[in-house]
Design an enzyme around this catalytic site. Structure first.
Site, PDB file in Angstrom:
ATOM      1  CG  ASP A  87      -1.740   1.083   1.001  1.00 25.42           C
ATOM      2  OD1 ASP A  87      -1.794   2.143   0.913  1.00 25.42           O
ATOM      3  OD2 ASP A  87      -3.609   0.404   1.783  1.00 25.42           O
ATOM      4  CG  ASP A 112      -3.422   4.075  -3.124  1.00 27.21           C
ATOM      5  OD1 ASP A 112      -4.183   3.185  -3.831  1.00 27.21           O
ATOM      6  OD2 ASP A 112      -4.052   4.650  -2.527  1.00 27.21           O
ATOM      7  CD  GLU A 113      -5.436  -1.977  -1.431  1.00 28.77           C
ATOM      8  OE1 GLU A 113      -5.766  -2.601  -0.449  1.00 28.77           O
ATOM      9  OE2 GLU A 113      -6.271  -1.113  -2.399  1.00 28.77           O
TER      10      GLU A 113
END
Length: 381
Positions: free
Chosen positions: A12, A105-106
Site C-alpha cells: 500500500d 495505489d494498492e
C-alpha cells in the site's frame, strides 16, 4: 518464514496523493495537508497530520477546514498521480512473477513457491526499498497466507511499516482487532453487530455461521469465514490489456457529423456507466473509425485514471475529430477503454463539487434501476 502453500504480500502506497504532493513540494512534508476541491468540494486525500484532527477522504471541504483550519489545501493533479502509479506498477511488474493491481495505489503480489529459493519477508522488504528508491514513494507491506490478513495487517502498521503473519496464526492475529478493521464491515453492519454485543473479530468468529447468516444474509457466512482468518481469494494477474469496449456498424454509411458525434457521445456514456458499475478506472481511451471503403483507423490516448463521463467524452471527441479527416462516408465507430484498474469515482473528484458528485450518483442510480438508456445527454437527442 514458511507460510504453507501461499505467500501473499499486500503493498500500500502510504497516503499516496499526499506523498506525491510532498515529493513535488518538500514544504508540505510533516504538515496538515488536504488534497481536493475548495469551497463546495470534497476531500480527495489528506495527510496523517490532518487525519489526527478527524479529517478523512470524501468529507466536505468546509467540514474538513472547520476541524483543521490551519491545513494547507491544494487542488491536486490527476496526471501526476496516474504517472506515479504507472511507475510503481513497472517496478512491481519487473520484480515479481504474479501481481494484482487492486487500485491506483494498492497491489497484491503472490510469492507462493518462492520461499523454496528466497526468504519471502526479506524479498518483500527489498521490493519496498526498491519502490522508494525508484519513485520516492513510501510503502507499507504485510506478508501473510491470504489477501484478507495481509490487507488488514498492512493497515495496522501504517505508515511506512512492514510485518509478516506466520501461517496458522491468522485467527489469533485478527482476534483482538475491532470489527471495523474487517473489510466488508461498513458503518451500518458495524452498528448492527455492536447492537448484538459483537465488538471484536474474536467475538465475531465465535458466533455460529447460521446466526450471522440469519441476521446479515449471504454476507454473514462470508464474514464468519473471514473472522476465522479464512480467505481463498486468488491474486488476479494484472493485465494492461483488460478493456471495456463497444462499436456500432451503421445501417447506412454516413457523412453526417452531428449524427457521428452523437454516436461517439452515446457509446462513451454507455461504457462509462459500465466502468463505474464495475468500480473501475481507465487510463487509456481508444477510438476506431471505419470508412465506407473499409479503411480502418484508430487513435488512442493515455489519460489520468478516471471514470468521469465529462472527461471520457471530451477525450473521445478529441480523438474522433483527429480521425475523421477525410470527406468519405463512415461505416463504423468504436470506443474502447483499456489500462483498467480497480477504483472509484472519488479519485476523479479533485475539482468537482458535492453537487457534481451527487449528480453522478443520481444518474447512475436511475440507470441501474431503469437501464443504461434511461438517461442521455441533451446533445445526443
Amino acid at each position: 518464514m514458511k507460510l504453507h502453500e501461499r505467500s501473499i504480500v499486500h503493498l500500500d502506497l502510504d497516503a499516496f496523493f499526499v506523498s506525491v504532493e510532498c515529493l513535488k513540494n518538500s514544504a508540505f512534508k510533516g504538515k496538515p495537508l488536504i488534497v481536493g476541491g475548495r469551497e463546495r468540494g470534497v476531500v480527495a486525500a489528506c495527510s496523517y497530520e490532518a487525519r489526527a484532527f478527524g479529517v478523512h477522504s470524501a468529507m466536505p471541504m468546509r467540514t474538513a477546514l472547520h476541524l483543521c483550519p490551519h491545513a494547507t489545501v491544494i487542488k491536486g493533479d490527476h496526471e501526476d498521480y496516474s504517472n506515479y502509479s504507472r511507475q510503481v506498477t513497472e517496478v512491481v511488474a519487473e520484480s515479481v512473477p504474479l501481481f494484482e493491481k487492486a487500485s491506483i495505489d494498492e497491489f497484491y503480489t503472490d510469492l507462493t513457491g518462492l520461499d523454496k529459493f528466497y526468504n519471502t519477508h526479506k524479498f518483500s522488504k527489498e521490493l519496498k526499498a526498491k519502490i522508494y528508491k525508484e519513485t520516492g514513494l513510501p510503502v507499507t507491506y504485510a506478508l501473510a497466507s491470504n489477501k484478507l490478513v495481509s490487507k488488514i495487517a498492512t493497515n495496522e502498521v501504517k505508515p511506512d511499516g512492514q510485518t509478516a503473519i506466520p501461517f496458522g496464526e491468522e485467527k489469533s492475529y485478527l482476534a483482538p482487532l475491532a470489527i471495523e478493521k474487517m473489510p466488508m464491515i461498513g458503518n451500518k453492519t458495524a452498528t448492527l453487530l455492536r447492537e448484538m454485543g459483537i465488538k471484536t473479530i474474536r467475538a465475531l468468529s465465535e458466533i455460529p455461521p447460521d446466526l450471522l447468516s440469519a441476521r446479515l444474509g449471504r454476507n454473514g457466512l462470508e464474514l464468519s469465514k473471514r473472522a476465522n482468518g479464512i480467505d481463498d481469494t486468488p491474486v488476479v494477474p494484472y493485465s494492461e490489456q483488460k478493456s471495456i469496449s463497444t462499436q456500432e456498424t451503421f445501417n447506412n454509411d454516413t457523412i453526417d457529423l452531428t449524427f457521428l458525434n452523437r454516436e461517439v457521445a452515446r457509446m462513451t456514456g454507455k461504457i462509462g456507466f459500465e466502468l463505474r458499475q464495475q468500480n473501475k478506472l481507465t487510463g487509456c481511451v481508444t477510438v476506431k473509425l471505419r470508412y465506407a471503403n473499409f479503411d480502418t483507423v484508430t487513435k488512442q490516448l493515455s489519460i489520468p485514471y478516471t471514470s468521469s463521463d465529462h472527461i471520457l467524452l471530451r477525450t473521445a471527441k478529441e480523438l474522433f475529430d483527429k480521425l475523421y479527416n477525410r470527406r468519405i462516408q463512415a461505416r463504423l465507430v468504436g470506443i474502447r477503454f483499456s489500462d483498467l484498474v480497480p477504483g472509484n469515482y472519488q479519485i476523479s473528484l479533485f475539482d468537482d463539487t458535492q453537487e457534481m458528485i451527487q449528480l453522478y450518483r443520481a444518474i447512475d442510480n436511475i440507470k441501474k434501476r431503469f437501464g443504461a438508456g434511461a438517461l442521455v445527454r441533451a446533445g445526443m437527442l
